[in-house]
Design an enzyme around this catalytic site. Sequence first.
Site, PDB file in Angstrom:
ATOM      1  N   GLY A 212      -1.855  -4.273   0.954  1.00  0.00           N
ATOM      2  CA  GLY A 212      -1.998  -5.467   1.770  1.00  0.00           C
ATOM      3  C   GLY A 212      -1.053  -6.587   1.422  1.00  0.00           C
ATOM      4  O   GLY A 212      -0.986  -7.590   2.151  1.00  0.00           O
TER       5      GLY A 212
ATOM      6  N   HIS B 107       0.176   5.441   6.511  1.00  0.00           N
ATOM      7  CA  HIS B 107       0.198   5.708   5.073  1.00  0.00           C
ATOM      8  C   HIS B 107       0.345   7.201   4.776  1.00  0.00           C
ATOM      9  O   HIS B 107      -0.353   8.025   5.384  1.00  0.00           O
ATOM     10  CB  HIS B 107      -1.091   5.197   4.419  1.00  0.00           C
ATOM     11  CG  HIS B 107      -1.256   3.719   4.522  1.00  0.00           C
ATOM     12  ND1 HIS B 107      -2.018   3.119   5.503  1.00  0.00           N
ATOM     13  CD2 HIS B 107      -0.742   2.711   3.776  1.00  0.00           C
ATOM     14  CE1 HIS B 107      -1.977   1.811   5.354  1.00  0.00           C
ATOM     15  NE2 HIS B 107      -1.205   1.542   4.304  1.00  0.00           N
TER      16      HIS B 107
ATOM     17  N   SER C 123       0.805  -1.223   0.000  1.00  0.00           N
ATOM     18  CA  SER C 123       0.000   0.000   0.000  1.00  0.00           C
ATOM     19  C   SER C 123       0.836   1.270   0.000  1.00  0.00           C
ATOM     20  O   SER C 123       0.365   2.322  -0.422  1.00  0.00           O
ATOM     21  CB  SER C 123      -0.933   0.009   1.214  1.00  0.00           C
ATOM     22  OG  SER C 123      -0.197  -0.131   2.413  1.00  0.00           O
TER      23      SER C 123
ATOM     24  N   ASN D  17       3.883  -5.434   5.701  1.00  0.00           N
ATOM     25  CA  ASN D  17       2.697  -6.178   6.130  1.00  0.00           C
ATOM     26  C   ASN D  17       3.069  -7.480   6.829  1.00  0.00           C
ATOM     27  O   ASN D  17       2.383  -7.901   7.768  1.00  0.00           O
ATOM     28  CB  ASN D  17       1.777  -6.451   4.942  1.00  0.00           C
ATOM     29  CG  ASN D  17       1.077  -5.188   4.468  1.00  0.00           C
ATOM     30  OD1 ASN D  17       0.541  -4.429   5.267  1.00  0.00           O
ATOM     31  ND2 ASN D  17       1.111  -4.941   3.170  1.00  0.00           N
TER      32      ASN D  17
ATOM     33  N   ASP E 139      -4.310   6.916  10.106  1.00  0.00           N
ATOM     34  CA  ASP E 139      -3.871   5.612  10.617  1.00  0.00           C
ATOM     35  C   ASP E 139      -2.412   5.618  11.062  1.00  0.00           C
ATOM     36  O   ASP E 139      -1.938   4.664  11.679  1.00  0.00           O
ATOM     37  CB  ASP E 139      -4.118   4.508   9.588  1.00  0.00           C
ATOM     38  CG  ASP E 139      -3.349   4.722   8.273  1.00  0.00           C
ATOM     39  OD1 ASP E 139      -2.452   5.591   8.211  1.00  0.00           O
ATOM     40  OD2 ASP E 139      -3.653   4.005   7.297  1.00  0.00           O
TER      41      ASP E 139
END
Length: 199
Positions: free
Chosen positions: A65, A178, A28, A94, A175
Amino acid sequence: MIRRFSLILILLFSAGANSQTLLVLGDSLSAGYQMPIEQAWPSLLGGALEEKGKSVSVINGSISGDTTGNGLARLPALLKQHQPDTVLIELGANDGLRGFPPNVVENNLRAMIDQIKATDSQVILMQIRIPPNYGQRYSNAIAQLYPALSDEKSVPLIPFFLEQVIVKPDWMMNDGLHPKPEAQPWIAGFMAEQLSPLL
């Protein structure tokens, strides 16, 4: 007239000969998370590299992801389809956020490097660092496998761009993981600076 046509052909051939293809294989952080793909830094990278005198066609093979295992599974088809001159691997975050064993991450990255090298393409590895969700020892183990692989496989290792973005709250999504669209041009410039000497 013939001379002029010949000159055009030579110029076109030279431009094609100097152009190269870069495949970005990431997650991502490279896929343009929650933004149009046109705003993601790989979409801006070609222009940033052109400013440095590099003619590069950038293919964004990143999926939000994705783990190193996902990247390894997708890699053969991407190599066959695009036949890139260079592949940048930006994977592992991830895996780390899910607590995958470091040796699994390392083995997946090693297998990707071997596959890419088998096609006579250049490999560039990006350093990945993760938050200490599973403790500092685990975070360090993930971080340390990248320079170790770089040395073992003789592939260039470039810095993790997020380290310089995350310190600017205005550039980060809520979050905390990102970068926002506002950060993408800076990331593209940073990546062009890191990649241009290697391309």
